[in-house]
Design an enzyme around this catalytic site. Structure first.
Site, PDB file in Angstrom:
ATOM      1  N   ASP A   1       0.832  -1.194   0.000  1.00  0.00           N
ATOM      2  CA  ASP A   1       0.000   0.000   0.000  1.00  0.00           C
ATOM      3  C   ASP A   1       0.871   1.250   0.000  1.00  0.00           C
ATOM      4  O   ASP A   1       1.772   1.362   0.826  1.00  0.00           O
ATOM      5  CB  ASP A   1      -0.895  -0.029   1.248  1.00  0.00           C
ATOM      6  CG  ASP A   1      -1.810   1.161   1.316  1.00  0.00           C
ATOM      7  OD1 ASP A   1      -2.201   1.534   2.424  1.00  0.00           O
ATOM      8  OD2 ASP A   1      -2.138   1.712   0.258  1.00  0.00           O
TER       9      ASP A   1
ATOM     10  N   ASP B   1      -1.950 -20.849   8.420  1.00  0.00           N
ATOM     11  CA  ASP B   1      -1.134 -19.980   7.586  1.00  0.00           C
ATOM     12  C   ASP B   1       0.321 -20.425   7.618  1.00  0.00           C
ATOM     13  O   ASP B   1       0.603 -21.619   7.775  1.00  0.00           O
ATOM     14  CB  ASP B   1      -1.288 -18.521   8.057  1.00  0.00           C
ATOM     15  CG  ASP B   1      -1.298 -17.541   6.899  1.00  0.00           C
ATOM     16  OD1 ASP B   1      -0.232 -17.356   6.287  1.00  0.00           O
ATOM     17  OD2 ASP B   1      -2.361 -16.977   6.598  1.00  0.00           O
TER      18      ASP B   1
ATOM     19  N   ASP C   1       2.868  -7.777  20.534  1.00  0.00           N
ATOM     20  CA  ASP C   1       1.414  -7.589  20.424  1.00  0.00           C
ATOM     21  C   ASP C   1       0.655  -8.899  20.258  1.00  0.00           C
ATOM     22  O   ASP C   1      -0.554  -8.888  20.050  1.00  0.00           O
ATOM     23  CB  ASP C   1       1.095  -6.670  19.240  1.00  0.00           C
ATOM     24  CG  ASP C   1       0.423  -5.359  19.687  1.00  0.00           C
ATOM     25  OD1 ASP C   1      -0.039  -5.312  20.829  1.00  0.00           O
ATOM     26  OD2 ASP C   1       0.376  -4.417  18.884  1.00  0.00           O
TER      27      ASP C   1
ATOM     28  N   ASP D   1       6.053 -29.612   8.628  1.00  0.00           N
ATOM     29  CA  ASP D   1       7.186 -30.384   9.144  1.00  0.00           C
ATOM     30  C   ASP D   1       6.775 -31.427  10.173  1.00  0.00           C
ATOM     31  O   ASP D   1       7.614 -32.167  10.682  1.00  0.00           O
ATOM     32  CB  ASP D   1       8.214 -29.443   9.788  1.00  0.00           C
ATOM     33  CG  ASP D   1       8.865 -28.516   8.772  1.00  0.00           C
ATOM     34  OD1 ASP D   1       9.146 -28.985   7.655  1.00  0.00           O
ATOM     35  OD2 ASP D   1       9.074 -27.332   9.090  1.00  0.00           O
TER      36      ASP D   1
ATOM     37  N   HIS E   1       3.370 -14.061   6.351  1.00  0.00           N
ATOM     38  CA  HIS E   1       1.949 -13.827   6.089  1.00  0.00           C
ATOM     39  C   HIS E   1       1.095 -14.091   7.327  1.00  0.00           C
ATOM     40  O   HIS E   1       0.195 -13.314   7.659  1.00  0.00           O
ATOM     41  CB  HIS E   1       1.503 -14.721   4.935  1.00  0.00           C
ATOM     42  CG  HIS E   1       0.142 -14.424   4.399  1.00  0.00           C
ATOM     43  ND1 HIS E   1      -0.954 -15.200   4.685  1.00  0.00           N
ATOM     44  CD2 HIS E   1      -0.302 -13.438   3.580  1.00  0.00           C
ATOM     45  CE1 HIS E   1      -2.019 -14.713   4.065  1.00  0.00           C
ATOM     46  NE2 HIS E   1      -1.650 -13.649   3.384  1.00  0.00           N
TER      47      HIS E   1
ATOM     48  N   ASN F   1      -2.707  -1.972  25.091  1.00  0.00           N
ATOM     49  CA  ASN F   1      -1.534  -2.424  25.836  1.00  0.00           C
ATOM     50  C   ASN F   1      -0.311  -1.521  25.634  1.00  0.00           C
ATOM     51  O   ASN F   1       0.816  -1.930  25.896  1.00  0.00           O
ATOM     52  CB  ASN F   1      -1.163  -3.848  25.432  1.00  0.00           C
ATOM     53  CG  ASN F   1      -0.717  -3.945  23.968  1.00  0.00           C
ATOM     54  OD1 ASN F   1      -1.025  -3.070  23.155  1.00  0.00           O
ATOM     55  ND2 ASN F   1      -0.004  -5.002  23.639  1.00  0.00           N
TER      56      ASN F   1
ATOM     57  N   ALA G   1     -19.567 -22.093  -4.435  1.00  0.00           N
ATOM     58  CA  ALA G   1     -20.368 -21.486  -3.369  1.00  0.00           C
ATOM     59  C   ALA G   1     -20.689 -22.565  -2.342  1.00  0.00           C
ATOM     60  O   ALA G   1     -21.052 -23.685  -2.698  1.00  0.00           O
ATOM     61  CB  ALA G   1     -21.649 -20.894  -3.939  1.00  0.00           C
TER      62      ALA G   1
ATOM     63  N   SER H   1      -6.790 -11.173   2.380  1.00  0.00           N
ATOM     64  CA  SER H   1      -6.108 -11.898   3.453  1.00  0.00           C
ATOM     65  C   SER H   1      -6.412 -11.280   4.807  1.00  0.00           C
ATOM     66  O   SER H   1      -6.294 -11.952   5.841  1.00  0.00           O
ATOM     67  CB  SER H   1      -4.591 -11.886   3.235  1.00  0.00           C
ATOM     68  OG  SER H   1      -4.175 -12.938   2.411  1.00  0.00           O
TER      69      SER H   1
END
Length: 650
Positions: free
Chosen positions: A159, A191, A200, A213, A224, A238, A325, A376
């Site tokens: 972006d 993922d 965080d 693995d 990702h 926090n 669908a 994503s």
């Protein structure tokens, strides 16, 4: 999804320095403060924060041959990639294990069961996959057979605009946080792993698994997964970095990719079943075209049957897609700050919802932060909202959560559901409020099987299509049925001569009946169907003539063989299907079968297969270890038994 590398990697959350005790007030102040504290010059770009022209071309270039998984030995097939040396199948309910082994024998296939589901990975000699699929895809005793395809994460170019948390007030998260912040809910992130040391995320991580693995190392090998996890559940309030939608939810990292970020159908299926067997109720999958896999749909239905919901990204191809669908998953499209579909967001009849997907400020690998965009992140934002809803009403059934999610979404585009936005852009505040004030729950005081506080009193309709009445049958018999309901059928059972020989919990419902388990002569077949509200129906009985070759033995001193096909040792939750197979050197029709749970008889019958349904939800079924025992006795009085220890998760 690629991070803008020109962005300063640290951005404290100013809301934590405010004294107002209301989270909504603090977070709203933060959003205003963020813009006023030096970002004003960038604010005008927010309304057009979509990828530059030709961005989709650059995104598709990422998926060139240069970036294919090195160890995949994959082959281009219809624009997709598939793994060598394995395929995925689902046998029909009731097919004996030995019969399945015989079907696969000619292909040198060796099946591996996926958790407690009915899915199997079949290992084959390399370069025989296409030939095996050509033979097995239409086999009368298999529901489906498919290649184990590779699929990429739903990436887009970086972006160009400075990140900010615009998406949180856009979906009214601060208002929702006054009611729920996701506490007590775990979100499975299927993922590339998650950075478990990220400031965080670290205190929200629970143990997961690495399905690539086959070990417990779930660190992020591609980057990702950490970004997806942050969008869903980065810690809120926090004094660090960013805020996720469900900041008090737990994160379960399930690595399903190789180092290049490519996942497989088998990895996704294993991850979903593994999470469902551990009681996880929300899962996110941010990869391209997930609904197109029969295996992934079956695994998602398995999680849905266990009380969970699966959210997937809609894709970033910028064009209409004919992905399947399905009601087993919730595919999500991407919107911008003006509630417009982004130019690169895929669309089609498979889209169920929309959510922000542009300039999403999230966590990155290595304890960093950055601007990301793509479906994503629309997907985990939606998963985070579901976690808020489930935490606001922990007893509400998952399908009721799903309906509330759809009904409270902000309708965009054409009125009602459409191919661009589905039911609309997700609205966290409205969705959480709707479930928090609802009295619908998962169980009634009677604790009956699948009991629901519901107005549905309409029974399903069910009939047997084949075999036809009066037919002569032998060996394995495909039993095709038609079952419909005004809402949803959750289970069908095949009964032969008053014995439950098979149970099917996923559409399309179909059976394989081992007729050798019935004596020669007349046999009576019927199918029972159960809907989500507990209404039942039984099909008209079909009478057939069994004619199998028999062999007389002078003396029978050999006990029958018996095995428990399902469940396997491990965790179970919710409704458990117990399936038993038996064989004998004499006639299988003479075998008497019984299933016990913790020493108590649950069901008995005769023949080569027996199946029953055990509901672990009632209070009298305690969490912890339980023993399932199957006993077989032949006509000569020889007996044998098998046991399986499983762990009930509450």
């Amino acid at each position: 999804m690629i991070i803008n590398k020109n962005i300063t990697p640290i951005h404290p959350d100013p809301s934590t320095h405010l004294s107002n005790p209301s989270i909504r007030a603090r977070m709203n102040h933060f959003f205003c403060y963020t813009i006023l504290a030096g970002f004003v010059s960038l604010a005008p770009t927010l309304s057009s924060a979509a990828p530059p022209e030709h961005a989709n071309e650059r995104a598709q270039a990422v998926f060139s041959e240069d970036t294919l998984p090195e160890n995949a030995r994959s082959k281009r097939m219809g624009g997709e990639e598939f793994a060598r040396g394995r395929i995925l199948i689902m046998p029909r309910a009731g097919l004996p294990a030995q019969a399945l082994a015989n079907i696969l024998k000619e292909h040198e296939g060796k099946p591996r069961k996926i958790g407690q589901s009915d899915l199997y990975i079949v290992d084959l000699p390399e370069y025989t996959e296409e030939g095996a699929i050509a033979r097995l895809a239409h086999h009368p005793h298999l529901k489906f057979a498919e290649l184990d395809q590779y699929l990429p994460p739903t990436l887009t170019p970086s972006d160009p605009y400075y990140p900010n948390a615009w998406h949180l007030p856009k979906i009214s998260s601060p208002t929702a946080w006054d009611i729920s912040q996701g506490k007590g809910i775990t979100i499975a992130i299927l993922d590339s792993g998650v950075d478990g040391k990220h400031a965080d995320l670290s205190t929200r991580i629970v143990s997961g698994w690495n399905f690539y693995d086959n070990n417990s190392n779930t660190s992020d090998v591609y980057g990702h997964g950490t970004k997806v996890a942050g969008a869903a559940a980065a810690i809120t309030n926090n004094s660090k970095g960013v805020a996720g939608v469900a900041g008090q939810a737990k994160i379960m990292p399930l690595r399903v990719t190789n180092a290049s970020g490519w996942a497989t159908w088998s990895g996704i299926s294993k991850g979903l079943v593994w999470a469902a067997d551990r009681g996880v109720r929300v899962a996110n999958i941010s990869f391209l075209g997930v609904t197109s896999s029969a295996s992934a749909r079956s695994a998602a239905q398995y999680m849905k049957d266990k009380g969970g919901l699966v959210v997937v990204s809609g894709g970033n191809t910028g064009k209409q897609e004919n992905y399947t669908a399905t009601t087993t998953m919730i595919p999500v499209a991407a919107t911008d700050a003006n509630d417009n579909r982004t130019s690169w967001s895929s669309y089609g009849n498979f889209i169920a919802l929309a959510a922000p997907g542009v300039s999403i400020w999230s966590t990155t690998n290595g304890n960093g932060y950055g601007s990301v965009h793509g479906t994503s992140f629309s997907s985990p934002i939606t998963a985070g909202v579901i976690a808020l809803m489930m935490a606001a009403n922990p007893t509400m059934k998952n399908t009721s959560i799903e309906k509330a999610l759809y009904s409270t979404a902000k309708d965009l585009g054409t009125k009602g559901r459409d191919p661009y936005y589905g039911y609309g852009r997700v609205n966290a505040a409205a969705a959480v409020k709707a479930v928090a004030t609802s009295t619908t729950s998962t169980t009634s005081t009677a604790e009956t099987d699948e009991s629901l506080a519901t107005a549905d009193t309409e029974a399903p309709t069910v009939s047997i299509l084949t075999p036809l009445g009066g037919a002569t049958v032998s060996d394995l018999v495909p039993v095709d049925i038609e079952a419909t309901d005004n809402v949803e059928i959750v289970r069908t059972e095949l009964w032969v001569n008053d014995t439950s020989v098979a149970i099917d919990t996923s559409a399309p419902f179909a059976f394989s009946w081992d007729s050798k388990g019935a004596p020669n002569g007349k046999a009576f077949l019927a199918v029972r169907a159960f809907d989500a509200a507990g209404n039942t129906a039984t099909s008209p009985t079909v009478e057939v003539n069994v004619l199998n070759q028999t062999e007389e033995l002078a003396s029978d001193t050999t006990p029958p063989q018996i095995s428990i096909i399902n469940p396997v040792p491990g965790n179970v939750t919710g409704n458990v299907i117990i399936t038993v197979n038996a064989a004998d050197d004499s006639s299988a029709a003479d075998i008497s079968l019984a299933i016990y749970v913790d020493g108590k008889l649950v069901i008995s019958g005769s023949g080569s297969t027996l199946s029953t349904h055990w509901n672990t939800r009632p209070r009298h079924v305690t969490a912890g270890t339980h023993t399932i025992q199957a006993v077989a006795k032949d006509a000569a009085g020889n007996t044998s038994s098998a046991t399986v220890d499983i762990t009930v998760i509450k």
